[in-house]
Design an enzyme around this catalytic site. Structure first.
Site, PDB file in Angstrom:
ATOM      1  N   CYS A 135       6.696   5.159   7.265  1.00 38.19           N
ATOM      2  CA  CYS A 135       6.237   6.511   7.576  1.00 38.19           C
ATOM      3  C   CYS A 135       6.970   7.545   6.724  1.00 38.19           C
ATOM      4  O   CYS A 135       8.094   7.326   6.290  1.00 38.19           O
ATOM      5  CB  CYS A 135       6.500   6.828   9.036  1.00 38.19           C
ATOM      6  SG  CYS A 135       5.916   5.548  10.127  1.00 38.19           S
TER       7      CYS A 135
ATOM      8  N   ARG B  13       3.964   6.944   1.488  1.00 39.79           N
ATOM      9  CA  ARG B  13       4.779   6.065   2.326  1.00 39.79           C
ATOM     10  C   ARG B  13       3.987   5.464   3.488  1.00 39.79           C
ATOM     11  O   ARG B  13       4.315   4.404   4.000  1.00 39.79           O
ATOM     12  CB  ARG B  13       5.977   6.832   2.899  1.00 39.79           C
ATOM     13  CG  ARG B  13       6.900   7.367   1.846  1.00 39.79           C
ATOM     14  CD  ARG B  13       8.054   8.061   2.511  1.00 39.79           C
ATOM     15  NE  ARG B  13       8.917   7.101   3.170  1.00 39.79           N
ATOM     16  CZ  ARG B  13       9.962   6.526   2.592  1.00 39.79           C
ATOM     17  NH1 ARG B  13      10.276   6.820   1.368  1.00 39.79           N
ATOM     18  NH2 ARG B  13      10.692   5.666   3.259  1.00 39.79           N
TER      19      ARG B  13
ATOM     20  N   TRP C 232       2.532   4.959   9.320  1.00 41.66           N
ATOM     21  CA  TRP C 232       2.062   3.598   9.033  1.00 41.66           C
ATOM     22  C   TRP C 232       2.256   2.862  10.348  1.00 41.66           C
ATOM     23  O   TRP C 232       3.369   2.564  10.753  1.00 41.66           O
ATOM     24  CB  TRP C 232       2.895   2.981   7.914  1.00 41.66           C
ATOM     25  CG  TRP C 232       2.401   1.648   7.458  1.00 41.66           C
ATOM     26  CD1 TRP C 232       1.434   1.400   6.533  1.00 41.66           C
ATOM     27  CD2 TRP C 232       2.877   0.368   7.894  1.00 41.66           C
ATOM     28  NE1 TRP C 232       1.269   0.047   6.373  1.00 41.66           N
ATOM     29  CE2 TRP C 232       2.134  -0.619   7.189  1.00 41.66           C
ATOM     30  CE3 TRP C 232       3.842  -0.060   8.808  1.00 41.66           C
ATOM     31  CZ2 TRP C 232       2.338  -1.979   7.381  1.00 41.66           C
ATOM     32  CZ3 TRP C 232       4.035  -1.423   8.996  1.00 41.66           C
ATOM     33  CH2 TRP C 232       3.284  -2.363   8.285  1.00 41.66           C
TER      34      TRP C 232
ATOM     35  N   ASN D  41      10.351   6.866  12.239  1.00 40.57           N
ATOM     36  CA  ASN D  41      10.015   5.764  11.347  1.00 40.57           C
ATOM     37  C   ASN D  41      10.825   4.563  11.816  1.00 40.57           C
ATOM     38  O   ASN D  41      12.000   4.711  12.152  1.00 40.57           O
ATOM     39  CB  ASN D  41      10.388   6.128   9.906  1.00 40.57           C
ATOM     40  CG  ASN D  41      10.145   4.985   8.943  1.00 40.57           C
ATOM     41  OD1 ASN D  41       9.235   4.174   9.154  1.00 40.57           O
ATOM     42  ND2 ASN D  41      10.942   4.908   7.899  1.00 40.57           N
ATOM     43  N   GLY D  42      10.211   3.383  11.828  1.00 36.17           N
ATOM     44  CA  GLY D  42      10.953   2.186  12.230  1.00 36.17           C
ATOM     45  C   GLY D  42      10.381   1.598  13.507  1.00 36.17           C
ATOM     46  O   GLY D  42       9.258   1.920  13.914  1.00 36.17           O
TER      47      GLY D  42
ATOM     48  N   GLU E  78       1.942 -11.675 -10.619  1.00 43.00           N
ATOM     49  CA  GLU E  78       1.925 -10.213 -10.503  1.00 43.00           C
ATOM     50  C   GLU E  78       0.505  -9.673 -10.751  1.00 43.00           C
ATOM     51  O   GLU E  78       0.051  -8.762 -10.057  1.00 43.00           O
ATOM     52  CB  GLU E  78       2.942  -9.613 -11.490  1.00 43.00           C
ATOM     53  CG  GLU E  78       2.925  -8.110 -11.646  1.00 43.00           C
ATOM     54  CD  GLU E  78       3.304  -7.327 -10.386  1.00 43.00           C
ATOM     55  OE1 GLU E  78       3.587  -7.944  -9.343  1.00 43.00           O
ATOM     56  OE2 GLU E  78       3.256  -6.092 -10.443  1.00 43.00           O
TER      57      GLU E  78
ATOM     58  N   LYS F  47      -1.550  -7.445  -7.948  1.00 39.38           N
ATOM     59  CA  LYS F  47      -2.095  -6.104  -8.208  1.00 39.38           C
ATOM     60  C   LYS F  47      -3.559  -6.042  -7.786  1.00 39.38           C
ATOM     61  O   LYS F  47      -4.000  -5.082  -7.161  1.00 39.38           O
ATOM     62  CB  LYS F  47      -1.989  -5.730  -9.695  1.00 39.38           C
ATOM     63  CG  LYS F  47      -0.619  -5.433 -10.212  1.00 39.38           C
ATOM     64  CD  LYS F  47      -0.036  -4.108  -9.772  1.00 39.38           C
ATOM     65  CE  LYS F  47       0.796  -4.270  -8.537  1.00 39.38           C
ATOM     66  NZ  LYS F  47       2.196  -4.519  -8.702  1.00 39.38           N
TER      67      LYS F  47
ATOM     68  N   GLU G 176      -3.983  -6.143  -3.904  1.00 42.92           N
ATOM     69  CA  GLU G 176      -3.543  -5.009  -3.098  1.00 42.92           C
ATOM     70  C   GLU G 176      -4.356  -3.750  -3.315  1.00 42.92           C
ATOM     71  O   GLU G 176      -4.504  -2.970  -2.386  1.00 42.92           O
ATOM     72  CB  GLU G 176      -2.042  -4.742  -3.272  1.00 42.92           C
ATOM     73  CG  GLU G 176      -1.609  -4.264  -4.631  1.00 42.92           C
ATOM     74  CD  GLU G 176      -0.109  -3.937  -4.634  1.00 42.92           C
ATOM     75  OE1 GLU G 176       0.518  -4.164  -5.665  1.00 42.92           O
ATOM     76  OE2 GLU G 176       0.426  -3.451  -3.627  1.00 42.92           O
TER      77      GLU G 176
ATOM     78  N   HIS H 176      -3.390 -30.276 -10.133  1.00 45.43           N
ATOM     79  CA  HIS H 176      -2.936 -30.816  -8.842  1.00 45.43           C
ATOM     80  C   HIS H 176      -3.683 -30.175  -7.673  1.00 45.43           C
ATOM     81  O   HIS H 176      -3.243 -30.274  -6.538  1.00 45.43           O
ATOM     82  CB  HIS H 176      -1.424 -30.599  -8.699  1.00 45.43           C
ATOM     83  CG  HIS H 176      -0.641 -31.292  -9.764  1.00 45.43           C
ATOM     84  ND1 HIS H 176      -0.546 -32.658  -9.859  1.00 45.43           N
ATOM     85  CD2 HIS H 176       0.039 -30.801 -10.832  1.00 45.43           C
ATOM     86  CE1 HIS H 176       0.181 -32.985 -10.921  1.00 45.43           C
ATOM     87  NE2 HIS H 176       0.545 -31.870 -11.529  1.00 45.43           N
TER      88      HIS H 176
ATOM     89  N   LYS I  44       4.320   2.416   0.723  1.00 42.88           N
ATOM     90  CA  LYS I  44       5.164   2.262  -0.456  1.00 42.88           C
ATOM     91  C   LYS I  44       6.504   1.610  -0.140  1.00 42.88           C
ATOM     92  O   LYS I  44       6.998   0.804  -0.894  1.00 42.88           O
ATOM     93  CB  LYS I  44       5.380   3.642  -1.083  1.00 42.88           C
ATOM     94  CG  LYS I  44       6.171   3.627  -2.367  1.00 42.88           C
ATOM     95  CD  LYS I  44       5.390   2.961  -3.460  1.00 42.88           C
ATOM     96  CE  LYS I  44       6.181   2.785  -4.732  1.00 42.88           C
ATOM     97  NZ  LYS I  44       5.569   1.798  -5.623  1.00 42.88           N
TER      98      LYS I  44
HETATM   99  C1  F6R Z   1       3.433  -4.362  -5.026  1.00 45.60           C
HETATM  100  C2  F6R Z   1       4.484  -3.646  -4.335  1.00 45.60           C
HETATM  101  C3  F6R Z   1       5.298  -4.374  -3.315  1.00 45.60           C
HETATM  102  C4  F6R Z   1       6.786  -4.086  -3.547  1.00 45.60           C
HETATM  103  C5  F6R Z   1       7.626  -4.724  -2.432  1.00 45.60           C
HETATM  104  C6  F6R Z   1       9.114  -4.523  -2.658  1.00 45.60           C
HETATM  105  O1  F6R Z   1       2.783  -3.568  -5.944  1.00 45.60           O
HETATM  106  O2  F6R Z   1       4.699  -2.497  -4.564  1.00 45.60           O
HETATM  107  O3  F6R Z   1       5.043  -5.736  -3.356  1.00 45.60           O
HETATM  108  O4  F6R Z   1       7.155  -4.590  -4.800  1.00 45.60           O
HETATM  109  O5  F6R Z   1       7.268  -4.155  -1.209  1.00 45.60           O
HETATM  110  O6  F6R Z   1       9.440  -3.180  -2.690  1.00 45.60           O
HETATM  111  P1  F6R Z   1      10.832  -2.688  -3.243  1.00 45.60           P
HETATM  112  O7  F6R Z   1      10.887  -3.021  -4.702  1.00 45.60           O
HETATM  113  O8  F6R Z   1      10.833  -1.207  -3.005  1.00 45.60           O
HETATM  114  O9  F6R Z   1      11.894  -3.402  -2.484  1.00 45.60           O
END
Ligand code: F6R
Length: 615
Positions: free
Chosen positions: A2, A27, A75, A101-102, A484, A488, A491, A507, A610
């Site tokens: 949040c 966030r 969130w 938040n939390g 990766e 991308k 998500e 496999h 985020k």
């Molecule tokens: C993917 C993404 C997440 C973060 C993960 C770790 O695009 O953004 O998978 O990489 O939540 O976040 P941090 O690096 O902030 O610990």
């Protein structure tokens, strides 16, 4: 998770709070709300959905003008994202407003206790218990700050809490345990927020709030104590970027802006790191070279994209230092009884520096005696604060939920650490280190060249908008790049996507290949390890023979792949270990365009946030 902001000062609180929420919306964004204190009463508005809904509600029914306010973007954890469950939450008399938040882990017991005492709850949230508990303390004669301290002592779990009271017109009180909170220090005004971007337009001077602390702000004072009311020392810091850095700067999405910033981000991560004697300078180093020479194992812990950066780094660390390196998902680490001791260097990688899984893994590792080095993008965040050493990635603020420039800079930062270890332990000579540093310094223009050639990749995304599944293959450092690329696409474009080690295809996963399935293949340089290159060329042929539409990422001049590529994406020639820095860029651009063409919100994908501050 949040986004939280609180303000006291001379400006119109609602404007400051809404502006802060706009900058924090990345966030969490499933509902939003504000409360202001005006004329001895609280006025509150909240709405499910994005911030725009709250803004609409506020224009339809404005709140009175005020110089004290709090705001929240949510969130959801407890209770669905409805108007009712949006924050703030009030006590029954409507005198205390709380945002949070939390997760309050003992909320069920507290709620039961309050209900038995006759309190009626208005929401399904864990947060609401705090409003009622605070109100009871204030009704019993406590000041809001004391009430907050008393209540915090009763709470289990992780939280940032911010509260205002109708009869305390110039005061905002906030508390934190295992959840982010910073104070912005202005002239005649002060702020509290989940991160500095909320107040960066007003001040770049900030104050850290550590775990187990309560802060009370008025326009002219900031008082910091622990949960028992004892004063604690202040740690101030200055933010080295400004409000313009948190804007889109002419790009349609933050993600595009952040992809475009990658050459500079990589250059900044390298900037000034090496002194004239060739020694690496870490930002905060509380480990001596002697201690680093004692290391006999490295464990990298991270989540999501940062974990994939760690997987790339493992290849360089083992190659350059000859120290065994494990890479593990932070969320799994402490549940498997890992073997960790004083000889273990744990490297935690986190863009935000607040990811709860990573923070908990870090604490576990320290409890077992490990030394911890953090690679982080956020000054003053919890993870670097709790580590023995820190290397900041200096990528600049990353706003889009999908991480991009963090990935590149985390790889570079890990490489710097590996080179340093190699140098002090004698597994790399000074001239070898200097050679790799020269190669790293040559990467920003190479990333720039990739960025300049992305139109065909965007066209390809548009032509594949109806695909139901996309696969990604790689080997060696190309394997985490494939993972990766798939992450991308999942998500932000909500497509089924999977990354595989190309050698694993036979496999099992090869059964997924059918006519027309798009398969990206990250091809290593033929000049580095030709055996790897030849193996992956065979893998391309295997999937193509079964009908796959192959999209091949290969270095300039590699002609061997041409006959097997339905689409060929060229990247500049780089040393093997540096290729991920260019190879991932087309995958980022592809996902971004795919999300846009499919009509999704590129920067704020569904169900995500985020900074993931719950476990
Ligand atoms: C993917 C993404 C997440 C973060 C993960 C770790 O695009 O953004 O998978 O990489 O939540 O976040 P941090 O690096 O902030 O610990």
């Amino acid at each position: 998770m949040c986004g939280i902001v609180g303000y006291v000062g001379e400006q119109a609180a609602l404007d400051v709070v809404l502006d802060g929420l706009r900058r924090l919306e990345y966030r969490g964004y499933d509902s939003a709300g504000v409360a202001v204190v005006a004329d001895g009463a609280l006025a509150m508005t909240k709405a499910a959905g994005k911030l725009a809904n709250l803004e609409k509600a506020l224009s339809a029914e404005p709140v009175p003008s005020s110089s004290t306010g709090i705001g929240h973007t949510r969130w959801a954890t407890h209770g669905p994202p409805t108007d009712r469950n949006a924050h703030p939450h009030l006590d029954e008399a409507g005198r205390v407003a709380v945002i949070h938040n939390g997760i309050i882990e003992n909320f069920a017991r507290l709620r039961h206790e309050l209900e038995r005492a006759g309190v009626t709850f208005q929401s399904d949230t864990d947060t609401e218990v705090v409003s009622h508990l605070l109100a009871a303390e204030v009704a019993a004669g406590a000041e809001l700050g004391d009430a907050m301290r008393t209540v915090c002592r009763r709470l289990d779990g992780a939280f940032t809490l911010v509260a205002v009271h109708s009869e305390a017109p110039d005061r905002v009180v906030a508390a934190r345990r295992n959840s982010p909170l910073v104070v912005g220090l202005g002239a005649g005004e002060n702020f509290v927020a989940s991160d500095v971007s909320a107040f960066i337009a007003h001040t770049r001077d900030a104050l850290e709030v550590a775990d187990g602390q309560v802060v009370e702000i008025t326009p002219d004072t900031v008082v910091l104590t622990d949960f028992d009311g004892a004063p604690v020392p202040e740690r101030r810091f200055h933010v080295d970027w400004d409000a313009a850095a948190a804007e889109k700067d002419g790009h349609d999405y933050f993600m595009l802006k952040e992809i475009a910033e990658q050459p500079k981000a990589v250059a900044d991560t390298l900037l000034g790191r090496i002194d004239e004697a060739g020694n690496l300078t870490l930002d905060e180093m509380r480990l001596s070279d002697d201690e680093l020479r004692e290391i006999d194992k490295i464990i990298i812990l991270a989540a999501g994209t940062s974990y994939y950066a760690g997987l790339v780094a493992k290849y360089a660390i083992e190659h350059w230092t000859r120290i065994a390196c494990e890479v593990e998902l932070a969320s799994e680490f402490r549940y498997r009884d890992p073997i960790v001791d004083r000889g273990t260097l744990v490297v935690v990688i986190s863009q935000s520096g607040e990811t709860m899984d990573t923070l908990m893994a870090l604490r576990y590792a320290r409890d077992q005696g490990a030394r911890v080095l953090a690679i982080c993008n956020t000054n003053g965040a919890t993870i670097p604060r709790e580590s023995d050493a820190v290397l900041y990635t200096r990528a600049g603020i990353e706003v889009a939920v999908a991480s991009t420039k963090a990935f590149l800079t985390q790889i570079v930062a890990c490489y710097l650490v590996a080179l340093y270890l190699g140098q002090i332990r004698g597994t790399k000579w000074g001239d070898e280190v200097a050679g790799v540093l020269r190669d790293l310094a040559a990467m920003p223009p190479k990333v720039e060249r990739v960025l300049a050639s992305m139109e065909p990749v965007r066209e390809l995304a548009r032509s594949l908008a109806d695909a139901t599944s996309v696969l990604f293959l790689g080997r060696h450092v190309g394997y985490p790049v494939a993972l990766e690329g798939a992450l991308k696409l999942k998500e932000i474009a909500y497509m089924h996507a999977e990354g595989f080690a190309a050698g694993e295809l036979k496999h099992g996963p090869i059964a997924l290949i059918e006519d027309g399935v798009p398969v990206f293949v990250v091809v290593p340089s033929p000049q580095g390890r030709s055996v790897l290159h030849d193996k992956i060329v065979s893998n391309i042929q295997e999937v193509r023979a079964r009908g796959a539409r192959t999209i091949v990422i290969a270095e300039e001049g590699d002609e061997t792949v041409e006959p097997y590529a339905d689409h060929l994406i060229r990247v500049p020639v780089c040393p093997t270990l540096l290729q991920p820095l260019v190879a991932v860029v087309p995958l980022q651009v592809f996902a971004c365009e795919m999300a846009a063409v499919r009509g999704f919100d590129v920067d704020q994908p569904r169900n995500l946030a985020k900074s993931v501050t719950v476990e």
